[in-house]
Design a protein around this motif. Structure first.
Motif, short mmCIF file in Angstrom:
data_model
loop_
_atom_site.label_atom_id
_atom_site.label_comp_id
_atom_site.label_asym_id
_atom_site.label_seq_id
_atom_site.Cartn_x
_atom_site.Cartn_y
_atom_site.Cartn_z
N PHE A 62 0.81 -1.22 0.00
CA PHE A 62 0.00 0.00 0.00
C PHE A 62 0.85 1.27 0.00
CE2 PHE A 62 -3.37 -2.91 1.69
CZ PHE A 62 -4.26 -2.72 0.64
N SER A 63 2.12 1.15 0.35
CA SER A 63 3.00 2.32 0.31
C SER A 63 3.54 2.58 -1.10
CB SER A 63 4.17 2.13 1.28
OG SER A 63 5.02 1.08 0.85
N ALA A 64 3.26 1.68 -2.04
CA ALA A 64 3.73 1.85 -3.42
C ALA A 64 3.01 3.01 -4.10
CB ALA A 64 3.52 0.56 -4.20
N PRO A 65 3.60 3.59 -5.15
CA PRO A 65 2.95 4.69 -5.89
C PRO A 65 1.60 4.24 -6.45
CG PRO A 65 5.26 4.49 -6.51
CD PRO A 65 4.94 3.29 -5.68
N GLU A 66 0.68 5.18 -6.59
CA GLU A 66 -0.67 4.85 -7.04
C GLU A 66 -0.69 4.23 -8.43
OE1 GLU A 66 -4.88 7.13 -7.91
OE2 GLU A 66 -3.75 7.61 -6.07
N ASP A 67 0.16 4.69 -9.33
CA ASP A 67 0.13 4.14 -10.68
C ASP A 67 0.59 2.68 -10.70
OD1 ASP A 67 2.78 4.67 -10.11
OD2 ASP A 67 3.23 5.65 -12.02
N HIS A 68 1.44 2.30 -9.76
CA HIS A 68 1.88 0.91 -9.64
C HIS A 68 0.70 0.03 -9.24
CE1 HIS A 68 4.56 -2.47 -8.68
NE2 HIS A 68 3.87 -2.61 -7.56
N LYS A 69 -0.11 0.50 -8.30
CA LYS A 69 -1.27 -0.26 -7.84
C LYS A 69 -2.37 -0.24 -8.89
CE LYS A 69 -1.17 2.24 -4.07
NZ LYS A 69 -1.43 2.83 -2.71
N ALA A 70 -2.54 0.90 -9.55
CA ALA A 70 -3.63 1.06 -10.52
C ALA A 70 -3.51 0.12 -11.70
CB ALA A 70 -3.69 2.50 -11.01
N ALA A 71 -2.30 -0.34 -11.99
CA ALA A 71 -2.11 -1.28 -13.10
C ALA A 71 -2.85 -2.59 -12.84
CB ALA A 71 -0.62 -1.55 -13.31
N TYR A 72 -3.18 -2.86 -11.57
CA TYR A 72 -3.89 -4.09 -11.20
C TYR A 72 -5.24 -3.75 -10.59
CZ TYR A 72 0.50 -6.54 -12.02
OH TYR A 72 1.63 -7.06 -12.60
N ALA A 73 -5.89 -2.71 -11.13
CA ALA A 73 -7.17 -2.26 -10.60
C ALA A 73 -8.23 -3.35 -10.68
CB ALA A 73 -7.65 -1.03 -11.37
N ILE A 74 -9.10 -3.37 -9.70
CA ILE A 74 -10.15 -4.40 -9.64
C ILE A 74 -11.00 -4.40 -10.91
CG2 ILE A 74 -11.86 -2.88 -8.51
CD1 ILE A 74 -12.55 -5.38 -6.73
N HIS A 75 -11.38 -5.58 -11.34
CA HIS A 75 -12.21 -5.82 -12.51
C HIS A 75 -11.48 -5.56 -13.83
CE1 HIS A 75 -15.58 -4.71 -9.51
NE2 HIS A 75 -15.40 -6.02 -9.52
N SER A 76 -10.18 -5.22 -13.79
CA SER A 76 -9.43 -5.03 -15.02
C SER A 76 -8.89 -6.37 -15.50
CB SER A 76 -8.27 -4.06 -14.80
OG SER A 76 -7.28 -4.64 -13.95
N ASP A 77 -8.49 -6.42 -16.77
CA ASP A 77 -7.96 -7.67 -17.33
C ASP A 77 -6.73 -8.14 -16.57
OD1 ASP A 77 -9.94 -7.67 -19.23
OD2 ASP A 77 -8.73 -6.72 -20.77
N LYS A 78 -5.88 -7.20 -16.18
CA LYS A 78 -4.63 -7.57 -15.53
C LYS A 78 -4.86 -8.10 -14.12
CE LYS A 78 0.14 -5.93 -15.40
NZ LYS A 78 1.04 -4.80 -15.67
N GLY A 80 -6.95 -10.29 -13.21
CA GLY A 80 -7.07 -11.74 -13.25
C GLY A 80 -8.41 -12.32 -12.85
N GLY A 81 -9.49 -11.52 -12.89
CA GLY A 81 -10.80 -12.09 -12.60
C GLY A 81 -11.72 -11.12 -11.89
N ILE A 82 -13.00 -11.51 -11.80
CA ILE A 82 -14.00 -10.69 -11.14
C ILE A 82 -13.69 -10.57 -9.65
CG2 ILE A 82 -16.45 -10.53 -10.54
CD1 ILE A 82 -15.89 -9.99 -13.45
N ASN A 83 -13.83 -9.37 -9.13
CA ASN A 83 -13.64 -9.08 -7.70
C ASN A 83 -12.21 -9.35 -7.24
OD1 ASN A 83 -14.72 -8.07 -5.29
ND2 ASN A 83 -15.08 -10.11 -4.47
N ARG A 84 -11.24 -9.18 -8.15
CA ARG A 84 -9.84 -9.35 -7.78
C ARG A 84 -9.06 -8.10 -8.16
NH1 ARG A 84 -8.53 -15.69 -9.38
NH2 ARG A 84 -10.45 -16.53 -8.52
#
Length: 339
Positions: A62-78, A80-84
């Protein structure tokens, strides 16, 4: 054997290391009275060292930059699935009627390995063995608790709960969730809105000195705070908090309580927690299980509980519609994320 329900308002701490009919009775009484119980962590069920390491991993992520976390935003292809994946600050609302702007927290959801873990960002990807070990321990604890409840309920099919949570038989909505409540100057004390949990059982892990969980008492209409360690003089390790979710409430005709709860605290300090949300297989039908104990239980209390549950799902009064576990979860997620 009928089971009486105690009226003590204190959430009990139960040692399940030596399962027995008496232990099963205690688990049932807590689940049907409070909807919550503490499980004494014997150091073997879920090693304290693994809990500590998971919290450290959570803080690092959670201390990582926001863009690093946003690459794995929920419901996105990256993700890896619904609600992940990653849930941004105020990206969900557990109580959309009472919390219009979303809950001021972040989260990262990790599903069970089927057969492998979903794509994970660093530093999570470098600790996949720890995450897998932790998930496995959590699911084993949930299965043990479900077996104890099955014993106490005298299910006509003793393997019913275990079979419907066997992850080798198919997909489920089970999610392990890391949560972060950043420090804030906001005057609002609500950090996670009032809600019941969507699955069968939830395991909650919290850090010392970071309380905030409150349960709603339908009897007194008050919010009751839940300590991290209710017995600090005798328990060196904080016990694991367990609560009953919607699906066990449906399965038991409302006898097991899916209690409404929230997170609220002032002062602006940050807070971390972790939750393992145990769900049955997607196709499991939410119809009342056959049980000697349920046949003897006070039906009106159960009916009132179910009326509240069905209202939250938007089901019409008097409707006999039977949902599957996945249909129930989809409805709850649609409201939570506004999708």
């Amino acid at each position: 054997m009928a089971h009486s329900v105690t009226q003590d308002s204190t959430i009990p701490v139960i040692d399940i290391s030596n399962p027995s009919d008496e232990v099963a009775r205690k688990v049932f009484e807590a689940a049907s009275t409070h909807g919550f119980l503490f499980i004494k962590n014997d150091g073997v069920t879920i090693p304290p060292k693994d809990i500590d390491e998971m919290f450290k991993l959570s803080e690092e992520f959670f201390s990582a930059p926001e863009d690093h976390k946003a690459a794995y935003a929920i419901h996105s292809d990256k993700a890896g699935g619904i609600n992940r994946g990653w849930v941004k600050m105020a990206g969900e609302s557990l109580d959309p009627e009472g919390q219009k702007q979303g809950d001021p927290k972040e989260a990262f959801n990790i599903g069970p390995p089927q057969p492998h873990l979903q794509p994970l960002p660093t530093p999570l990807s470098a600790s996949s063995s720890l995450i897998l070990r932790f998930q496995t321990a959590c699911h084993t604890l949930c299965t043990n608790l479900l077996s104890l409840l099955g014993t106490a309920l005298q299910l006509q099919d003793p393997s019913y709960f275990a079979t419907h949570h066997d992850q080798s038989l198919g997909r489920s909505g089970t999610i392990f969730r890391m949560l972060y409540y950043p420090s804030t100057s906001s005057s609002s004390q609500i950090r996670a809105g009032a809600h019941s949990d969507y699955g069968s059982l939830t395991l909650l892990f919290r850090l010392p000195g970071q309380p905030g969980l409150e349960l709603f008492s339908p009897t007194t209409k008050d919010w009751i705070p839940v300590p991290v360690n209710p017995q600090p003089s005798t328990l060196t390790e904080a016990p694991i908090l367990v609560n009953i979710g919607d699906l066990l409430s449906f399965w038991t005709g409302g006898v097991l309580k899916s209690t409404v709860h929230r997170v609220t605290f002032s002062g602006g300090e940050e807070r971390y927690s972790m939750a393992y949300f145990c769900h049955p297989l997607d196709g499991a039908k939410l119809e009342k299980v056959r049980s000697t104990v349920l046949e003897e239980a006070d039906g009106e209390l159960g009916r009132e509980e179910l009326r509240s549950q069905r209202k939250r799902l938007g089901l019409e009064e008097g409707s006999e519609e039977v949902l599957t576990a996945k249909e129930h979860l989809d409805r709850r997620l649609k409201v939570t994320y506004g999708i």
